[in-house]
Each structure stands twice: as structure tokens, then as C-alpha cells.
Design an enzyme around this catalytic site. Sequence first.
Site, PDB file in Angstrom:
ATOM      1  N   ASP A   1       0.823  -1.210   0.000  1.00  0.00           N
ATOM      2  CA  ASP A   1       0.000   0.000   0.000  1.00  0.00           C
ATOM      3  C   ASP A   1       0.859   1.263   0.000  1.00  0.00           C
ATOM      4  O   ASP A   1       0.479   2.280  -0.577  1.00  0.00           O
ATOM      5  CB  ASP A   1      -0.920   0.001   1.223  1.00  0.00           C
ATOM      6  CG  ASP A   1      -2.080  -0.977   1.079  1.00  0.00           C
ATOM      7  OD1 ASP A   1      -2.190  -1.606   0.001  1.00  0.00           O
ATOM      8  OD2 ASP A   1      -2.873  -1.115   2.029  1.00  0.00           O
TER       9      ASP A   1
ATOM     10  N   ASP B   1      -1.278  12.120  22.139  1.00  0.00           N
ATOM     11  CA  ASP B   1       0.003  12.019  21.449  1.00  0.00           C
ATOM     12  C   ASP B   1      -0.117  12.451  19.997  1.00  0.00           C
ATOM     13  O   ASP B   1       0.889  12.760  19.354  1.00  0.00           O
ATOM     14  CB  ASP B   1       0.522  10.583  21.493  1.00  0.00           C
ATOM     15  CG  ASP B   1       1.067  10.196  22.856  1.00  0.00           C
ATOM     16  OD1 ASP B   1       1.189  11.086  23.727  1.00  0.00           O
ATOM     17  OD2 ASP B   1       1.365   9.008  23.060  1.00  0.00           O
TER      18      ASP B   1
ATOM     19  N   THR C   1      -8.866   2.035   6.806  1.00  0.00           N
ATOM     20  CA  THR C   1      -8.278   0.725   7.081  1.00  0.00           C
ATOM     21  C   THR C   1      -6.769   0.812   7.284  1.00  0.00           C
ATOM     22  O   THR C   1      -6.083  -0.210   7.281  1.00  0.00           O
ATOM     23  CB  THR C   1      -8.589  -0.261   5.941  1.00  0.00           C
ATOM     24  OG1 THR C   1      -8.210   0.329   4.694  1.00  0.00           O
ATOM     25  CG2 THR C   1     -10.057  -0.621   5.911  1.00  0.00           C
TER      26      THR C   1
ATOM     27  N   TYR D   1      -3.783   3.658   9.289  1.00  0.00           N
ATOM     28  CA  TYR D   1      -3.391   4.103  10.621  1.00  0.00           C
ATOM     29  C   TYR D   1      -4.616   4.296  11.514  1.00  0.00           C
ATOM     30  O   TYR D   1      -4.601   3.981  12.706  1.00  0.00           O
ATOM     31  CB  TYR D   1      -2.598   5.405  10.462  1.00  0.00           C
ATOM     32  CG  TYR D   1      -1.922   5.926  11.706  1.00  0.00           C
ATOM     33  CD1 TYR D   1      -1.640   5.101  12.791  1.00  0.00           C
ATOM     34  CD2 TYR D   1      -1.535   7.258  11.776  1.00  0.00           C
ATOM     35  CE1 TYR D   1      -1.009   5.597  13.922  1.00  0.00           C
ATOM     36  CE2 TYR D   1      -0.893   7.762  12.900  1.00  0.00           C
ATOM     37  CZ  TYR D   1      -0.635   6.929  13.968  1.00  0.00           C
ATOM     38  OH  TYR D   1      -0.017   7.426  15.085  1.00  0.00           O
TER      39      TYR D   1
ATOM     40  N   SER E   1      -5.649   1.096  13.083  1.00  0.00           N
ATOM     41  CA  SER E   1      -4.690   0.694  14.108  1.00  0.00           C
ATOM     42  C   SER E   1      -4.940   1.410  15.426  1.00  0.00           C
ATOM     43  O   SER E   1      -4.565   0.899  16.491  1.00  0.00           O
ATOM     44  CB  SER E   1      -3.259   0.980  13.637  1.00  0.00           C
ATOM     45  OG  SER E   1      -2.946   0.257  12.475  1.00  0.00           O
TER      46      SER E   1
END
Length: 290
Positions: free
Chosen positions: A72, A175, A186, A188, A191
Amino acid sequence: MKVAIYSRGNSQDLREELEELVLRLTSNNIQVLLHYALAEFINPVGNVLVDFFSGHEDLNSSVDFLISLGGDGTILDAVTLVRNKNIPILGINYGRLGFLAGISKHELGTAVDALVNRTFVIDKRSLMHLDADRPLFGDVPFALNEFSLHKRDISPMIKINTYLNGEFLNTYWCDGLIVATPTGSTGYNMSCNGPIVFPETGSFIITPVAPHNLNMRPIVVPDSYIISFEVESRSDEFICAMDARREIVHKDAQLAVRKEKFSINLVRLNENNFLSTLHTKLTWGLDKRN
């Protein structure tokens, strides 16, 4: 027909597959344009003549498709090459998970046949554009997956005041903060426990990274909105990222993202769709109890 081929060209395993791909294309009277990073892999192709390109300025309307060999991340590179030229990208997966590069490297023949016979589907994917009060990301201030803000290294968490069309939304103590497109849902975003969104959904997803307050939840907003940010930090600088590209930015920067004026075309085979991708990549529906 003319087809450009792009890859980061950092794997010797690519040599055999590239030879096969070029021979399949040229045997179908397709002109091949190779990225310069692949020059070292061209010797095994024999007497087949190919041309080379080095950047986006070498691609024009005469190029019918760009084939991306990699994962990707390689497709994200390819997006910066085709830009607003409306050249469809076909991703052949040499990476790992591969939500964008959905065609296996073992399907080279099928992919070439689909191009020759026009038995494919074009998916239009929206992009996001960054507006800033200073030059950032050169002449490619757009992203297919996401825009994100992050604290630097061992800096303490940052405060990100976030606005929708100028109206205050929230202050994120965290952060970092991700604004993802449906395509990037789908990536970062996923995640960091953000929601998965269908690619045709006209939306942006705002997802905090390691928020200090547990009531800071991801939120989906229309992509017609302009999302702007003011960053407060004990450090003078923070990280601003668009897909895999990063810049170090002073904390007084004024930043906003909006939907880009142009879109990107991704080629998929008829039998592949987003649901089948979810089933394959996330093993949904494969529980033995089903």
C-alpha cells in the site's frame, strides 16, 4: 495502449516478476514505461524495448494505466506521481496486508488480461488537501489515506484545538490526531481503533492517538467540512504527516484540511470488492463457528 510501471525497486525478488509482467504487456502490443528505480532489473527482459520515466512530469494523457508493484505504501507513492492526471492505478501486492494493492503477485496474467480486455472496475477514491500558513509538502499537499499531527519524540502530550467550519469541536489532549479519508480508514486509523468506513462514503474520520481522556472517541464528519487545528505544546515543534510524508512544523502553524478537488482512480478486478477485501484481509466470517 501505454502502461507505466512503478516500484520502489528495493527487492531482488522483484526481478523475475517484473520480467514476466513486461513480457506479458509487450506481447499484447502494450508500450511499457518503467520508473528509473527499476532500471537495474531490465536486463533479463532481453530484446524488449522499454522507455523510462523519473517523475510526475514525464506522465501525461498518453499513459493509460500505472501499475504499482509493492504494498500500500507503494500505491501512496504512485498517487504523488499521477496527481490530477486521471491515470488509473493498478496495485499488485508485494507487501503484507495490502488493502489498496488488492491483486496478488500470482495474478499477473489475470491482471494483464483484465487491462487488455477492459474487464475491470474503476474505483474513485477521494483525497484530502492541506491548507497552511506556510509552505508544507512542496507541490503535493494532498493525501489518499490520512493527515495526522503528532508530538515529537519524547515530548509530552500536545493539545490540539479542533474546529469544523470554524466552529469549535474539541480539544484533544493526546500524542496525536488522525484525520482519515474513507480509503485511509483501514490504515493508521484502524490501528488506533478508528471505525472502518466504506470507500464511497463521503466523510472524514477524526481519531485521537493515545488520548489522555477516555471520553475522546473517534468521530465521522462529512467531507464537505473544513477541519482546522491549533496546536499547543511545551515543545516548540510537532510532526505533521500526510500519508508517509512528514514535516517538522512550529507550534504556531495554522493548519486546515479539506476535500481535494480531484480524485484518484484505482483499478480492481471484477470479482474483488470492499467486502471481499475485509473478509480476506481481516478474516471476517472465517470463524469455524460460522
